[in-house]
Every structure is written in C-alpha cells, then in structure tokens.
Write a protein that holds these residues in place. Structure first.
Motif, short mmCIF file in Angstrom:
data_model
loop_
_atom_site.label_atom_id
_atom_site.label_comp_id
_atom_site.label_asym_id
_atom_site.label_seq_id
_atom_site.Cartn_x
_atom_site.Cartn_y
_atom_site.Cartn_z
N CYS A 1 0.84 -1.19 0.00
CA CYS A 1 0.00 0.00 0.00
C CYS A 1 0.88 1.25 0.00
O CYS A 1 2.04 1.21 0.39
CB CYS A 1 -0.96 0.01 1.18
SG CYS A 1 -0.20 0.34 2.76
N SER A 2 0.31 2.33 -0.42
CA SER A 2 0.99 3.62 -0.50
C SER A 2 0.67 4.45 0.74
O SER A 2 -0.50 4.70 1.03
CB SER A 2 0.52 4.36 -1.76
OG SER A 2 0.79 5.74 -1.65
N LEU A 3 1.70 4.90 1.44
CA LEU A 3 1.49 5.72 2.62
C LEU A 3 0.81 7.04 2.25
O LEU A 3 -0.07 7.51 2.97
CB LEU A 3 2.82 5.99 3.32
CG LEU A 3 3.50 4.76 3.93
CD1 LEU A 3 4.89 5.12 4.45
CD2 LEU A 3 2.65 4.15 5.02
N ALA A 4 1.21 7.62 1.14
CA ALA A 4 0.60 8.89 0.72
C ALA A 4 -0.89 8.71 0.42
O ALA A 4 -1.70 9.56 0.77
CB ALA A 4 1.33 9.44 -0.50
N ALA A 5 -1.26 7.61 -0.21
CA ALA A 5 -2.68 7.36 -0.51
C ALA A 5 -3.48 7.21 0.77
O ALA A 5 -4.60 7.74 0.88
CB ALA A 5 -2.82 6.13 -1.39
N VAL A 6 -2.93 6.52 1.74
CA VAL A 6 -3.63 6.33 3.02
C VAL A 6 -3.78 7.66 3.74
O VAL A 6 -4.85 7.98 4.25
CB VAL A 6 -2.88 5.30 3.90
CG1 VAL A 6 -3.43 5.30 5.32
CG2 VAL A 6 -2.98 3.92 3.28
N ALA A 7 -2.72 8.47 3.78
CA ALA A 7 -2.78 9.77 4.45
C ALA A 7 -3.76 10.71 3.75
O ALA A 7 -4.45 11.48 4.40
CB ALA A 7 -1.39 10.40 4.52
N LEU A 8 -3.81 10.63 2.44
CA LEU A 8 -4.69 11.51 1.67
C LEU A 8 -6.15 11.09 1.78
O LEU A 8 -7.04 11.93 1.89
CB LEU A 8 -4.26 11.51 0.20
CG LEU A 8 -4.98 12.48 -0.72
CD1 LEU A 8 -4.71 13.92 -0.30
CD2 LEU A 8 -4.53 12.25 -2.16
N ARG A 9 -6.41 9.78 1.76
CA ARG A 9 -7.78 9.27 1.76
C ARG A 9 -7.92 8.11 2.76
O ARG A 9 -7.91 6.94 2.36
CB ARG A 9 -8.17 8.79 0.39
CG ARG A 9 -8.17 9.85 -0.67
CD ARG A 9 -9.56 10.13 -1.17
NE ARG A 9 -9.76 11.21 -2.12
CZ ARG A 9 -8.94 12.07 -2.66
NH1 ARG A 9 -7.69 12.04 -2.37
NH2 ARG A 9 -9.33 12.99 -3.51
N PRO A 10 -8.06 8.41 4.05
CA PRO A 10 -8.21 7.34 5.05
C PRO A 10 -9.40 6.42 4.78
O PRO A 10 -9.40 5.27 5.19
CB PRO A 10 -8.41 8.10 6.36
CG PRO A 10 -7.85 9.45 6.12
CD PRO A 10 -8.03 9.74 4.65
N SER A 11 -10.36 6.92 4.05
CA SER A 11 -11.54 6.10 3.74
C SER A 11 -11.18 4.87 2.90
O SER A 11 -11.92 3.89 2.89
CB SER A 11 -12.60 6.94 3.02
OG SER A 11 -12.08 7.45 1.80
N ILE A 12 -10.03 4.90 2.22
CA ILE A 12 -9.56 3.74 1.46
C ILE A 12 -9.36 2.55 2.42
O ILE A 12 -9.79 1.44 2.13
CB ILE A 12 -8.24 4.05 0.71
CG1 ILE A 12 -8.48 5.05 -0.41
CG2 ILE A 12 -7.59 2.77 0.18
CD1 ILE A 12 -7.20 5.56 -1.05
N VAL A 13 -8.71 2.81 3.54
CA VAL A 13 -8.44 1.76 4.52
C VAL A 13 -9.77 1.24 5.09
O VAL A 13 -9.98 0.03 5.20
CB VAL A 13 -7.52 2.28 5.64
CG1 VAL A 13 -7.37 1.27 6.76
CG2 VAL A 13 -6.17 2.67 5.07
#
Length: 109
Positions: A6-18
């Motif tokens: 997983c991408s840390l930037a994607a998680v930080a940008l869109r927590p709803s993904i997790v």
C-alpha cells in the motif's frame, strides 16, 4: 482476499480507502487484523526529493515525515499490521540521511 502493498501517501490523503478495504475483507468482524507491506524507504527529505518525489504525491517530499506518521496512525487504528521497507545505500547517501531515517522510525513510529 488481501493486498500485498500500500501507498502511505494514498492512506494519508484518503483514510476512507483503509476503511473501505476493511469492510470488504471483514476486518473487525470475521478478521481481527490485516497485514500489508509498505515502503517507508527513507527519513531523508533530500533523498525523497531526489529519487522518490512521486512516492509522496499529492504531498511534497518535505511533508514525508508527516505523511508517514499520519498513514501509520490510520492503519494502526484500523488494525492493519505493517511491514515497512527501508532503502539504504542510495547513490550519494550521506550519514545524515541514515540518521534521519533512524530518527523517523524512532520518533514518529
């Protein structure tokens, strides 16, 4: 079902993904935790800027420490167990770059 990275930037940008992935795989219901690998790579914003600028998009390499801290917190709150990779020995890596990586791991995680 699972994911490998997983991408840390994607998680930080869109927590709803997790949260969405948790719903799909049943984390918190039939599954207690979820394992994933992510690339922490370096604590050196200089090396991030030079070699991995795209890794932290939509953020700037100078924000990398905050991105890492935020993403790890989000994943921890959602019962994700992380295996984080580091890169050492990049061309022109300095002692200070290695120290920054160590500091990132010990201060933010």
């Amino acid at each position: 079902m699972g994911i490998s990275h997983c991408s840390l930037a994607a998680v930080a940008l869109r927590p709803s993904i997790v949260e969405g992935i948790n719903e799909i795989v049943g984390v918190g219901e039939s599954v207690n935790m979820f394992g994933v690998q992510t690339g922490l790579e370096t604590g050196s914003t200089r090396l991030m800027e030079r070699y991995m600028h795209g890794k932290c998009l939509s953020f700037h390499p100078n924000e990398w420490w905050d991105v890492v801290e935020e993403a790890f917190a989000i994943m921890h709150e959602n019962n994700w167990i992380l295996a984080a990779t580091l890169i050492v020995g990049l061309p022109d890596e300095r002692d200070d770059d290695v120290i920054k990586t160590i500091e990132l791991v010990f201060e933010k995680l």
